[in-house]
Scaffold this motif. Structure first.
Motif, PDB file in Angstrom:
ATOM      1  N   LYS A   1      -4.616   6.256  -0.589  1.00  0.00           N
ATOM      2  CA  LYS A   1      -5.823   7.050  -1.364  1.00  0.00           C
ATOM      3  C   LYS A   1      -5.530   7.365  -2.706  1.00  0.00           C
ATOM      4  CE  LYS A   1      -6.237  10.486   2.302  1.00  0.00           C
ATOM      5  NZ  LYS A   1      -5.090  10.077   3.205  1.00  0.00           N
ATOM      6  N   GLY A   2      -4.437   7.436  -3.222  1.00  0.00           N
ATOM      7  CA  GLY A   2      -3.860   7.360  -4.528  1.00  0.00           C
ATOM      8  C   GLY A   2      -3.318   8.760  -4.595  1.00  0.00           C
ATOM      9  N   CYS A   3      -2.163   8.745  -5.232  1.00  0.00           N
ATOM     10  CA  CYS A   3      -1.231   9.973  -5.617  1.00  0.00           C
ATOM     11  C   CYS A   3      -0.115   9.698  -6.669  1.00  0.00           C
ATOM     12  CB  CYS A   3      -0.325  10.219  -4.260  1.00  0.00           C
ATOM     13  SG  CYS A   3       1.055   9.151  -3.680  1.00  0.00           S
ATOM     14  N   ALA A   4       0.334  10.626  -7.188  1.00  0.00           N
ATOM     15  CA  ALA A   4       1.222  10.433  -8.374  1.00  0.00           C
ATOM     16  C   ALA A   4       2.450   9.298  -8.077  1.00  0.00           C
ATOM     17  CB  ALA A   4       2.254  11.698  -8.464  1.00  0.00           C
ATOM     18  N   VAL A   5       2.908   8.806  -6.758  1.00  0.00           N
ATOM     19  CA  VAL A   5       3.958   7.818  -6.676  1.00  0.00           C
ATOM     20  C   VAL A   5       3.129   6.486  -6.783  1.00  0.00           C
ATOM     21  CG1 VAL A   5       4.993   6.561  -4.863  1.00  0.00           C
ATOM     22  CG2 VAL A   5       5.139   9.037  -4.875  1.00  0.00           C
ATOM     23  N   CYS A   6       1.921   6.191  -6.627  1.00  0.00           N
ATOM     24  CA  CYS A   6       1.517   5.065  -6.807  1.00  0.00           C
ATOM     25  C   CYS A   6       0.458   5.206  -8.295  1.00  0.00           C
ATOM     26  CB  CYS A   6       0.538   4.591  -5.634  1.00  0.00           C
ATOM     27  SG  CYS A   6      -0.899   5.890  -5.186  1.00  0.00           S
ATOM     28  N   LYS A   7       0.672   6.224  -8.980  1.00  0.00           N
ATOM     29  CA  LYS A   7      -0.080   6.289 -10.241  1.00  0.00           C
ATOM     30  C   LYS A   7      -1.779   6.208  -9.821  1.00  0.00           C
ATOM     31  CE  LYS A   7       3.590   4.527 -12.969  1.00  0.00           C
ATOM     32  NZ  LYS A   7       4.233   3.207 -12.578  1.00  0.00           N
TER      33      LYS A   7
ATOM     34  N   SER B   1       0.641  -1.118   0.023  1.00  0.00           N
ATOM     35  CA  SER B   1       0.103   0.048   0.166  1.00  0.00           C
ATOM     36  C   SER B   1       0.890   1.123  -0.153  1.00  0.00           C
ATOM     37  CB  SER B   1      -0.916  -0.039   1.272  1.00  0.00           C
ATOM     38  OG  SER B   1      -0.259   0.091   2.369  1.00  0.00           O
ATOM     39  N   CYS B   2       0.526   2.333  -0.734  1.00  0.00           N
ATOM     40  CA  CYS B   2       1.257   3.443  -0.980  1.00  0.00           C
ATOM     41  C   CYS B   2       1.714   4.112   0.163  1.00  0.00           C
ATOM     42  CB  CYS B   2       0.561   4.428  -1.828  1.00  0.00           C
ATOM     43  SG  CYS B   2       1.692   5.952  -2.557  1.00  0.00           S
ATOM     44  N   PHE B   3       2.999   4.234   0.536  1.00  0.00           N
ATOM     45  CA  PHE B   3       3.422   4.875   1.711  1.00  0.00           C
ATOM     46  C   PHE B   3       3.423   6.312   1.556  1.00  0.00           C
ATOM     47  CE2 PHE B   3       6.940   3.344  -0.790  1.00  0.00           C
ATOM     48  CZ  PHE B   3       7.586   4.680  -1.402  1.00  0.00           C
ATOM     49  N   LYS B   4       3.161   6.923   0.388  1.00  0.00           N
ATOM     50  CA  LYS B   4       3.130   8.297   0.359  1.00  0.00           C
ATOM     51  C   LYS B   4       1.863   8.855   0.883  1.00  0.00           C
ATOM     52  CE  LYS B   4       5.494  11.828  -1.433  1.00  0.00           C
ATOM     53  NZ  LYS B   4       6.735  12.324  -1.481  1.00  0.00           N
ATOM     54  N   CYS B   5       0.878   8.177   0.204  1.00  0.00           N
ATOM     55  CA  CYS B   5      -0.696   8.709   0.300  1.00  0.00           C
ATOM     56  C   CYS B   5      -1.497   7.896   1.209  1.00  0.00           C
ATOM     57  CB  CYS B   5      -1.198   8.777  -0.927  1.00  0.00           C
ATOM     58  SG  CYS B   5      -1.616   7.394  -1.858  1.00  0.00           S
ATOM     59  N   GLY B   6      -0.872   6.722   1.719  1.00  0.00           N
ATOM     60  CA  GLY B   6      -1.577   5.609   2.466  1.00  0.00           C
ATOM     61  C   GLY B   6      -2.628   4.846   1.931  1.00  0.00           C
TER      62      GLY B   6
END
Ligand SMILES: [Zn+2]
Lengths: 805, 348
Positions: free
Chosen positions: B274-280, B267-272
């Motif tokens: 929710k969805g962001c650029a790191v996890c596209k 799970s994206c460590f940047k946005c937790g």
């Protein structure tokens, strides 16, 4: 593979949001790279009827069109398309509409004439260039089937669909056909797909009277079938067929070609059609190509054939590259009347290599190389013939011509429920597992309470062993539902081995001394690979087919990589550098093929140790700075043998007067020195000092086991001694003499001054040492020390002609 | 009573004198003049012989009293003066503590080494061994033992630097699995290993491709290792590397040497999530490949796959570092710009 949601609905009862479906497919079987909605973002684009056109008075290519868009008055639209004509049903973007790329269409004036909207080409409403039928590629699109004026165009063009982009792993070629995809998606929703096999009526003409067929190398063509369809009328395909193709990313061409593509998409079975009348000899012979044979493929390219290519011939001359692409000479054209349909099974490896060799990767070759459903070859052939009958008015000759007949069989695998749960760590029931298999279209018979005999159809050729079935269960059950545990097995000690500990310690020591770790490329140029070698009898290893000359040879040293790094940094104004690398060098004896991998450690310093500052003057790196680091590093290991440095003037990449070989005891372990100015210049680096050690050797050297001692109880005594010597005598020689004559209580020799110049005879130097004596058992007397000092001075005078000062 | 009044006077005068002294030298002179052998108190004590027997102890004890109080006063004054002196000296020694310290350089460990060490230590703690293998490999171990016979299409996926037809630069760390399996004696216990190291692919270097990169292979084989164990182990890894709140997700995939095979997302460590650029904008980031060891791989090593089985995983320290630190060009790792390298100081 582009999967149309609506096409899937033709086979299974599917009622899921396409985005949700995509996620589910990704988690269950095949990664969905994206979902595209062709009509997304488009609005107010409707069917219009061109009532009349007249040339624009101020333009040689614009026309003023009166277009009925279903409102009380026709719209006046200026159109520049060359193919616009009165009477056409066209795509109209009304004022206020949005077309592709979020472009807004407004009422406007074109060269003074009012234009309410725009008549569109397919590209303008988002169609990729490569799927637009050729006849509309350079103009507006014209509907060919009845459409309702004023209605949105989307449903007529199949744009009210969702296209899922399946990113297929090599084992899941079954989903390269819509039938296979329907099985896969159906299994996820417990829906069994149904496929309608179109009816086929044959004429009295016997196919075998029209054409002979033979396969020479049956091993690489396990299945080969032809049908002949006469009286075919070439024309555009109906809309439904064109829509199926373009939504799958394939350009509609004409009914015959489109049918072969449609069957390929539906069944996953590549299908080829060629012109019977263009066959010089009425026979088909499938064989390996002969050296020197040439064929021009459908795309107009000439190919020198290889004996590993399989070709379709008319008995003599190649008419197609089997499984890859047809030949230009037998191409279906507007005047073709009799069509030969081919459905075959070709050896995947052969096809893959042919496609690579000729740089011709096609939809057909991809399917053959990944594997097709060998059970549906003739069904696909019959379906294609039937469609030719329906859509091209063709008459299907009686019988299938068989060059080689394949007998596909189910894979039958026994598996116990217990085994599945054992591998997955689950507690699934027989009913759960059985349902999963049956949903996938596998037949299951249960015996002996939990033993399942599973029959897997050839469609799923990827399944042949127990583990394959376990995977089917795991993914259909859902990895999210799998428990997360840690292995419950016997304890094992986890620890680094001596070499790993040695390497970690080495890195820590060098970092503490201020060197930063770098990681360079192990593949380098020929020149750099063989610089800074440890011993001369080492041969180079070259890659057979390098990507570039920059990375063509395996390095025999680590220093050249460090110098690359220094050059890179110096070019960016980073001039004070202390770096090291730990990695492998690939040495071998001449004539050997496989190099030995030795762990090396190398360091390089250049520029300043520290710059001028308020507290102290700048310190510039020099030989002794790096030697100090190296010696501290080596001393840390407590080798039994003494560490010594022997001047070596013969290392071509080092300054002949400033380099030394490093020994531990009698063992050569590496070198240290200044990079030769000529080499430094070649690298474009300033004065740089380097060392390189063979850790693989160091690791084998004996070390002194530590026996701890109490701190000394009796005081130590120091005596200073200064000796005047000829320049050529080295410190090592002096120390050796002192050590030899110093007696058992000599604890330490400390060189505290080196002086040459004023007050010293030319060609001479003065070395001053402080010698420490200590007896752990008693306090040394003045006399004892004096006696020892006399021994030392006498011998220094005698053996080195030293003058004691 | 004149002796006593003399003493009285002496005390008064002495104390007053001591009080005003401002140097240790003068203080010392006073001490000598008052308490020395020729001093007045000694004199008084000497004159005691002329006193009566009743008077003698009285005067004697008073004289001692006077001497003691003078001595004490001198001692106190002496401490006072010394403290004062020291304070003056220290004050004169004052430095500007805001001047910079003398420079001391400490080298940094390469960020890829840091990532690798971190993972090695995690698995050492779980009872794994760390096994090194050759970078120049045999086709036999790199491909054939890993269930990729000659002509296997998966060989195209990993373009290979060959040295001869049989010798190559390893394309992955998986051959170390084969080598270790072949040698392992299961009578000595289960096999739990990781194998880090450099690998090579015939690729053109660009922001996301490098002809040289790193992998860490993991392998556990015993009589009862489950896919749930794989999931649990990867969960520990993901939480360790990317944070305690991370979740993992397995997706079906394909590798010739595992069956079942999975890709593992964290799970994206940047946005937790929710969805962001790191996890596209998916909430998930693909971090590694894994699966249950293919029975052919077990059998190829001469082990009975009906009895023994296990899991394997392979991850890329380069990718981990890129994700963790937001590095967008893999070439940074091998160009060794010192300013880039020096950022990574903490080995946590
Ligand atoms: Zn995110």
């Amino acid at each position: 593979m582009k999967i149309s949601y609506k096409w899937l609905q033709e086979y299974i009862n599917l009622n899921e949001n396409p985005d949700v479906l995509a996620d589910k497919v990704s988690l269950t079987g095949i990664e969905v790279a994206g979902v595209r909605y062709p009509d997304k973002g488009l609005k107010k684009i409707v069917v219009g009827h061109v009532n009349s056109i007249e040339p624009h008075p101020d333009s040689d290519h614009l026309n003023i069109c009166q277009v009925d868009v279903g409102e009380s008055e026709p719209y006046q639209i200026v159109c520049g398309a060359p193919n616009v004509a009165a009477g056409q049903d066209v795509i109209v973007a009304l004022p206020g509409s949005r077309i592709a790329d979020n472009v807004k269409i407004k009422k406007s004036k074109m060269r003074g004439v009012e234009s309410k909207g725009m008549i569109c080409a397919l590209q303008e409403i988002g169609f990729p260039e490569n799927v637009v039928p050729k006849e509309y590629a350079n103009g507006i699109y014209v509907f060919t089937e009845p459409v309702k004026i004023g209605e949105p165009v989307f449903k007529y063009l199949g744009m009210d669909d969702a296209i899922l982009d399946f990113d297929i792993t090599p084992n899941r070629a079954d989903t390269l056909g819509m039938h296979g995809t329907a099985w896969e998606v159906g299994a996820m929703y417990h829906e069994k797909p149904t496929f309608e096999q179109p009816e086929l009526t044959e004429t009295a003409t016997k196919a075998q009277d029209l054409l002979k067929v033979a396969v020479e190398n049956k091993a690489v063509v396990p299945g080969y079938y032809l049908r002949i369809v006469e009286n075919v009328q070439i024309k555009p395909s109906p809309m439904w067929l064109q829509i199926h193709l373009w939504n799958a990313g394939i350009r509609p061409i004409n009914n015959v070609v489109d049918i072969t593509n449609y069957i390929m998409l539906a069944y996953g079975q590549p299908m080829h059609a060629f012109d019977y009348d263009k066959l010089t000899r009425k026979e088909i012979l499938v064989r390996d190509a002969k050296p020197g044979e040439v064929i021009t493929s459908l795309d107009g390219e000439d190919h020198q054939l290889d004996p590993e290519d399989i070709v379709i011939t008319d008995g003599v001359v190649p008419t197609g590259i089997a499984g890859v692409m047809g030949g230009l000479d037998s191409e279906i054209t507007a005047s073709s009347k009799t069509v030969v349909l081919e459905a075959a099974v070709f050896n995947g490896t052969r096809i893959r290599k042919t496609a690579q060799r000729h740089n011709l990767r096609t939809d057909a070759s991809t399917r053959f190389e990944k594997g097709i459903d060998t059970a549906s070859v003739t069904a696909a052939l019959d379906a294609a013939a039937s469609l030719l009958q329906q859509l091209a008015g063709g008459a299907v000759a009686q019988g299938v011509l068989v060059g080689n007949d394949i007998h596909p069989e189910d894979a039958v695998i026994d598996i116990r429920l217990d085994r599945i749960n054992h591998i997955l760590g689950t507690e699934l029931t027989l009913a759960q597992v059985q349902a999963i298999f049956e949903n996938l279209g596998f037949k299951v018979t249960v015996s002996d309470t939990d033993l399942m005999t599973v029959s897997v159809p050839p469609r799923r050729w990827d399944i042949s062993i127990e583990a394959d079935l376990v995977e089917e269960v795991a993914r259909m059950y859902g990895y999210d539902n799998l428990p997360a545990t840690l292995p419950k097995i016997a304890m094992t000690p986890g620890k680094f081995n001596p070499q790993q500990r040695f390497i970690r310690r080495s890195k820590t020591l060098l970092q503490s001394a201020g060197l930063s770790e770098v990681i360079s490329y192990a593949l380098t140029t020929k020149t750099k690979a063989q610089q800074f070698i440890m011993t001369a009898d080492t041969a180079l290893t070259k890659l057979d087919w390098p990507m570039t000359e920059d990375h063509a040879y395996l390095r025999l040293n680590l220093v050249s990589g460090l110098l690359n790094d220094i050059a890179y940094n110096v070019a960016r104004n980073q001039t004070d550098l202390a770096i090291y690398e730990q990695g492998r060098a690939f040495t071998k004896k001449a004539g050997e093929i496989r190099p030995v991998e030795r762990e090396y450690l190398a360091g390089a310093v250049t520029g300043l140790v520290s710059g001028d500052n308020w507290a102290q003057d700048k310190q510039v790196v020099d030989f002794y700075y790096l030697k100090g680091i190296l010696n501290t590093y080596l001393a840390d290991h407590d080798y039994t043998g003494d560490i010594s440095y022997v001047a070596n003037t013969d290392r071509p990449e080092l300054h002949p007067g400033r380099s030394a070989d490093v020994y531990v005891g009698e063992e050569f372990v590496g070198f240290i020195g200044q990079v030769h100015p000529a080499i430094a210049k070649a690298y474009a680096i300033p004065e740089t000092y380097v060392f390189q050690l063979d850790l693989s050797t160091l690791l084998t050297l004996p070390t002194t086991a530590l026996v701890s001692q109490s701190a000394p109880k009796y005081p130590a005594t120091s005596r200073d001694i200064a000796v005047l010597l000829p320049d050529t005598v080295t410190n090592a020689q002096v120390e050796a003499v002192i050590k030899r004559r110093g007696g058992q209580h000599l604890q330490n020799i400390h060189l505290f001054d080196v002086y040459a110049g004023k007050n010293i005879e030319a060609g001479h130097k003065s070395l001053a040492y402080s010698l420490t004596f200590q007896n752990p058992e008693a306090t040394l007397t003045e006399n004892e020390i004096n006696e020892q000092m006399t021994h030392i001075t006498d011998y220094l005078t005698e053996s080195l002609h030293a003058e004691i000062r | 009573m004149s002796l006593k009044s003399d003493l009285e006077q002496l005390k008064e005068k002495g104390l007053a004198q001591i009080k005003t002294v401002d140097s240790t030298k003068v203080l010392n002179d006073i001490r000598v003049s008052l308490l020395g052998k020729k001093g007045p108190i000694t004199n008084v004590l000497r004159g005691m012989k002329d006193l009566s027997a009743e008077e003698r102890p009285q005067v004697g004890s008073f004289a001692n009293e006077v001497r003691d109080s003078l001595t004490e006063a001198i001692e106190t004054k002496k401490q006072e003066l010394q403290t004062q002196l020291l304070n003056e000296q220290l004050s004169a020694e004052t430095i500007d503590v805001t001047l910079p310290g003398r420079p001391v350089e400490i080298g940094t460990s390469h960020v890829l080494t840091q990532v690798q060490n971190d993972i090695e230590e995690l698995f050492i703690g779980m009872g794994y061994q760390v096994v090194d293998g050759p970078e120049v490999e045999e086709d036999h171990y790199n491909f054939e033992m890993m269930n990729m016979p000659k002509d296997h299409p998966a060989r195209d996926m990993q373009d290979t630097f060959y040295i001869t037809n049989e010798i190559l630069m390893r394309t992955h760390t998986s051959p170390v699995q084969a080598r270790t399996l072949e040698k392992h004696d299961f009578n000595q216990g289960p096999l739990k290993m990781i194998s880090p190291g450099r690998v090579y692919r015939r690729d053109t270097d660009d922001a996301t491709h490098s002809h040289q990169f790193h992998q860490i292979e993991g392998l556990v084989v015993d009589k009862h290792i489950t896919m749930a164990d794989l999931k649990g182990t990867l969960e520990v890894l993901a939480k360790h590397v990317f944070g305690a709140d991370r979740k993992i997700r397995l997706r079906p995939s394909y590798f010739p040497f595992t069956e079942p095979s999975v890709e593992v997302d964290v799970s994206c460590f940047k946005c937790g999530g929710k969805g962001c650029a790191v996890c596209k904008y998916t909430g998930w980031i693909e971090v590694l490949g894994a699966g249950m060891v293919h029975p052919n791989v077990i059998e190829n090593a001469g082990i009975d796959s009906k009895i023994y089985g296990g899991f394997a995983f392979g991850l890329g320290p380069d990718r981990f570092a890129m994700l963790k630190y937001g590095i967008d060009d893999i070439r940074e790792f091998y160009l060794n710009d010192i300013r880039f390298l020096h950022q990574f100081k903490v080995e946590d």
